[in-house]
Scaffold this motif. Sequence first.
Motif, mmCIF file in Angstrom:
data_model
loop_
_atom_site.group_PDB
_atom_site.id
_atom_site.type_symbol
_atom_site.label_atom_id
_atom_site.label_comp_id
_atom_site.label_asym_id
_atom_site.label_seq_id
_atom_site.Cartn_x
_atom_site.Cartn_y
_atom_site.Cartn_z
ATOM 1 N N VAL A 11 -46.184 -23.331 8.872
ATOM 2 C CA VAL A 11 -45.097 -23.061 7.933
ATOM 3 C C VAL A 11 -44.581 -21.642 8.105
ATOM 4 N N LYS A 12 -45.522 -20.690 8.251
ATOM 5 C CA LYS A 12 -45.116 -19.297 8.444
ATOM 6 C C LYS A 12 -44.313 -19.130 9.727
ATOM 7 N N VAL A 13 -44.776 -19.788 10.773
ATOM 8 C CA VAL A 13 -44.060 -19.708 12.044
ATOM 9 C C VAL A 13 -42.667 -20.324 11.919
ATOM 10 N N ALA A 14 -42.605 -21.445 11.203
ATOM 11 C CA ALA A 14 -41.311 -22.110 11.028
ATOM 12 C C ALA A 14 -40.352 -21.247 10.216
ATOM 13 N N LEU A 15 -40.894 -20.590 9.150
ATOM 14 C CA LEU A 15 -40.056 -19.719 8.343
ATOM 15 C C LEU A 15 -39.575 -18.513 9.138
ATOM 16 N N ALA A 16 -40.473 -17.948 9.931
ATOM 17 C CA ALA A 16 -40.087 -16.806 10.768
ATOM 18 C C ALA A 16 -39.031 -17.201 11.782
ATOM 19 N N ALA A 17 -39.197 -18.399 12.347
ATOM 20 C CA ALA A 17 -38.213 -18.883 13.313
ATOM 21 C C ALA A 17 -36.863 -19.105 12.654
ATOM 22 N N GLU A 18 -36.883 -19.626 11.421
ATOM 23 C CA GLU A 18 -35.630 -19.841 10.696
ATOM 24 C C GLU A 18 -34.968 -18.518 10.339
ATOM 25 N N ALA A 19 -35.786 -17.532 9.933
ATOM 26 C CA ALA A 19 -35.237 -16.213 9.630
ATOM 27 C C ALA A 19 -34.606 -15.595 10.872
ATOM 28 N N LEU A 20 -35.282 -15.767 12.010
ATOM 29 C CA LEU A 20 -34.733 -15.244 13.260
ATOM 30 C C LEU A 20 -33.452 -15.978 13.635
ATOM 31 N N ARG A 21 -33.455 -17.289 13.382
ATOM 32 C CA ARG A 21 -32.253 -18.061 13.691
ATOM 33 C C ARG A 21 -31.080 -17.614 12.829
ATOM 34 N N GLN A 22 -31.363 -17.368 11.535
ATOM 35 C CA GLN A 22 -30.306 -16.900 10.652
ATOM 36 C C GLN A 22 -29.820 -15.517 11.058
ATOM 37 N N ALA A 23 -30.754 -14.672 11.484
ATOM 38 C CA ALA A 23 -30.364 -13.338 11.951
ATOM 39 C C ALA A 23 -29.511 -13.442 13.203
ATOM 40 N N ASP A 24 -29.900 -14.353 14.082
ATOM 41 C CA ASP A 24 -29.125 -14.543 15.306
ATOM 42 C C ASP A 24 -27.780 -15.195 15.019
ATOM 43 N N ALA A 25 -27.637 -15.805 13.847
ATOM 44 C CA ALA A 25 -26.384 -16.475 13.493
ATOM 45 C C ALA A 25 -25.397 -15.531 12.818
ATOM 46 N N LYS A 26 -25.654 -14.236 12.841
ATOM 47 C CA LYS A 26 -24.747 -13.259 12.243
ATOM 48 C C LYS A 26 -23.414 -13.264 12.991
ATOM 49 N N THR A 27 -22.334 -13.259 12.220
ATOM 50 C CA THR A 27 -21.009 -13.267 12.815
ATOM 51 C C THR A 27 -20.409 -11.861 12.812
ATOM 52 N N ASN A 28 -19.263 -11.736 13.451
ATOM 53 C CA ASN A 28 -18.569 -10.455 13.438
ATOM 54 C C ASN A 28 -18.111 -10.090 12.037
ATOM 55 N N ASN A 29 -17.834 -11.089 11.200
ATOM 56 C CA ASN A 29 -17.519 -10.787 9.797
ATOM 57 C C ASN A 29 -18.700 -10.106 9.115
ATOM 58 N N ASP A 30 -19.915 -10.597 9.390
ATOM 59 C CA ASP A 30 -21.118 -9.969 8.824
ATOM 60 C C ASP A 30 -21.263 -8.538 9.333
ATOM 61 N N LEU A 31 -20.996 -8.339 10.620
ATOM 62 C CA LEU A 31 -21.102 -7.005 11.199
ATOM 63 C C LEU A 31 -20.075 -6.062 10.580
ATOM 64 N N ILE A 32 -18.848 -6.527 10.406
ATOM 65 C CA ILE A 32 -17.801 -5.692 9.807
ATOM 66 C C ILE A 32 -18.197 -5.291 8.389
ATOM 67 N N ASP A 33 -18.708 -6.255 7.612
ATOM 68 C CA ASP A 33 -19.123 -5.951 6.237
ATOM 69 C C ASP A 33 -20.238 -4.905 6.218
ATOM 70 N N ALA A 34 -21.221 -5.059 7.104
ATOM 71 C CA ALA A 34 -22.340 -4.111 7.152
ATOM 72 C C ALA A 34 -21.866 -2.731 7.577
ATOM 73 N N TRP A 35 -20.981 -2.692 8.548
ATOM 74 C CA TRP A 35 -20.480 -1.404 9.052
ATOM 75 C C TRP A 35 -19.649 -0.686 7.994
ATOM 76 N N LEU A 36 -18.776 -1.409 7.302
ATOM 77 C CA LEU A 36 -17.960 -0.791 6.259
ATOM 78 C C LEU A 36 -18.822 -0.278 5.116
ATOM 79 N N LEU A 37 -19.955 -0.948 4.867
ATOM 80 C CA LEU A 37 -20.834 -0.542 3.767
ATOM 81 C C LEU A 37 -21.693 0.660 4.136
ATOM 82 N N ASP A 38 -22.282 0.634 5.338
ATOM 83 C CA ASP A 38 -23.286 1.647 5.687
ATOM 84 C C ASP A 38 -22.955 2.498 6.912
#
Length: 575
Positions: A108-135
């Motif tokens: 379960v832990k491995v599956a959750l970590a894999a899902e978290a990594l998948r979600q992190a890898d699924a970041k879009t340029n919109n997410d990047l723009i929001d993060a950059w404008l904020l920080d």
Amino acid sequence: MATRHPKGSRWSVTELRNLPPTWAGDHVSDGDGLTGEIRVGARGTLVIRWRYAYKSAGKVKRIDCGFWPETDLAEIRRTRDEARLLLREGIDPADQRRAKRIAAQQEVKVALAAEALRQADAKTNNDLIDAWLLDGVKRSDGNHGLRLQLDKNVRPYIGRKLVSETTEHDIRALLRVIVARGANRLAVAVRNDLAQMYHWAEKRQPWRRLLAEGNPIDVVDIKTVVDAGYDIDYARERVLSPAELIELRDIFAAMDSEASAMSRKDLYDLVWSEPIMRLAQKLGISDSGLSKACGRRNIPTPPRGFWQRHAEGMPVERAPLPDPDWNPWVDLVRAQRGLAKKYQCAVWLCLLTTCRIGELLLAEKKHIDLETGEWFIPKENSKATRGKRRDFMVFLSPQAIGHFESLFEMAGESRWVFPSPDKDDAPIYDQSVTMQVGDRQLMFKKLTAKSKNRVQDNSLVLAGGDNGEWTPHDMRRTSATTMQRLGIPNDLIDRCQNHVLGGPAVRRHYLLYDFADEKRAAWKKLGEHVQSMLQSGGKVRPRRPAAALTQMTVSQEPTTRQATPSAAGEIRPQP
């Protein structure tokens, strides 16, 4: 509590079903260590919890084999038999079950970590723009202009694309869309902003991992994207000539002539004379824009259904005009047919003070003393590299004071010299004047269609367009060049423009004389020269290109009334 035994070697399903309720709490034995505890279930029926008892390391242990009748009796016995086989192999069944639970938890832990990594890898340029404008970026306007630029030119094209899948071709394609509009300079600016954003991302997770295969912006050569004739290294050198300034004076006077006669009462009579939508079309503005303008001036408008009742002959009542009457600077129609009076003042002030248009639009009344002729610009409003910004004092000439007096009157009770029409207690958007001036030089833009919500014509094209487009910032350059022509030393001109002077930093720390008297005299000399030029300059007939004439409506063509300058250097129409 008794232990019950079957009639034969093992309990049958029929026997278990016929157990009397009075046996609740007793145990039943099925042989080979398998025993069951009889319980009363939630529905009042009997259930049996089966457990297998065995010895391990000298201790008696028990493991659950299931609940009957929920679990089939054959399955319960199979579980007991599997435990007996494990014991023969020297494996404790309880330990084996614990190991399985641990292994399942780890999965379960491995599956959750894999899902978290998948979600992190699924970041879009919109997410990047929001993060950059904020920080990642902090510009003087709170990133307002940058956010608008990215929303218009980047998000629609690569915003939903994964960062890890964004390529140089994607970036090059969106830049070419901008170039196709004739906005080469904007394309360069967008490329530079994207470079800043992606280079920021390269140093931070999760973006660094997503860019592991390379930063796409690094291989985008903007020189291969812009038009072949565009010089990227070109520094804008547009300076308005005296003849163009006189022509601009006459254009502003023509824009003012018709609307300056309209009082608040006149506008009130108009909006109650015919439906808002029909009146707005005649005035060349949107119906919502006309309604908002009336609201800002406390002018009541007909309620919903008023004109239908009027057409049906039903009695209707006209709402009275509240007191007090509005001041004579009614810029409603002028803002739509020409350039609003407050924007005209902004253009002249850029010429008279050598200030940046952004500094002017952020001005607060408390920073301007009209009696002493001093305008304080706090360092947070100035443009300079962070750490080199400094407070600045502009000494206003009588001509500049005249324009500020008009602006104070138009601003009403707001603390801002240029209050926002849409937001409470906020200044106007810092690109407003530049956009208004640019929209009225349509011949220099590559547009497939005119905007429905913006006035776009050629009413501010100077010298027939021979010298190119002009911007409010060109007034600052024109001001400095005029000072130079008047014999004012270059280093004093730099100080009047609030430039960070070159040379060793130690000079800026120890040479602290502010040149206040010299700067005051320079601005005074500039104001007198501009006033003299505009007063003595004859009428300049605007030279319009044929294309421009076809794009101007009748209401947008300059009138021929004679204009005279005021004592403050302000151009006002003569009736």
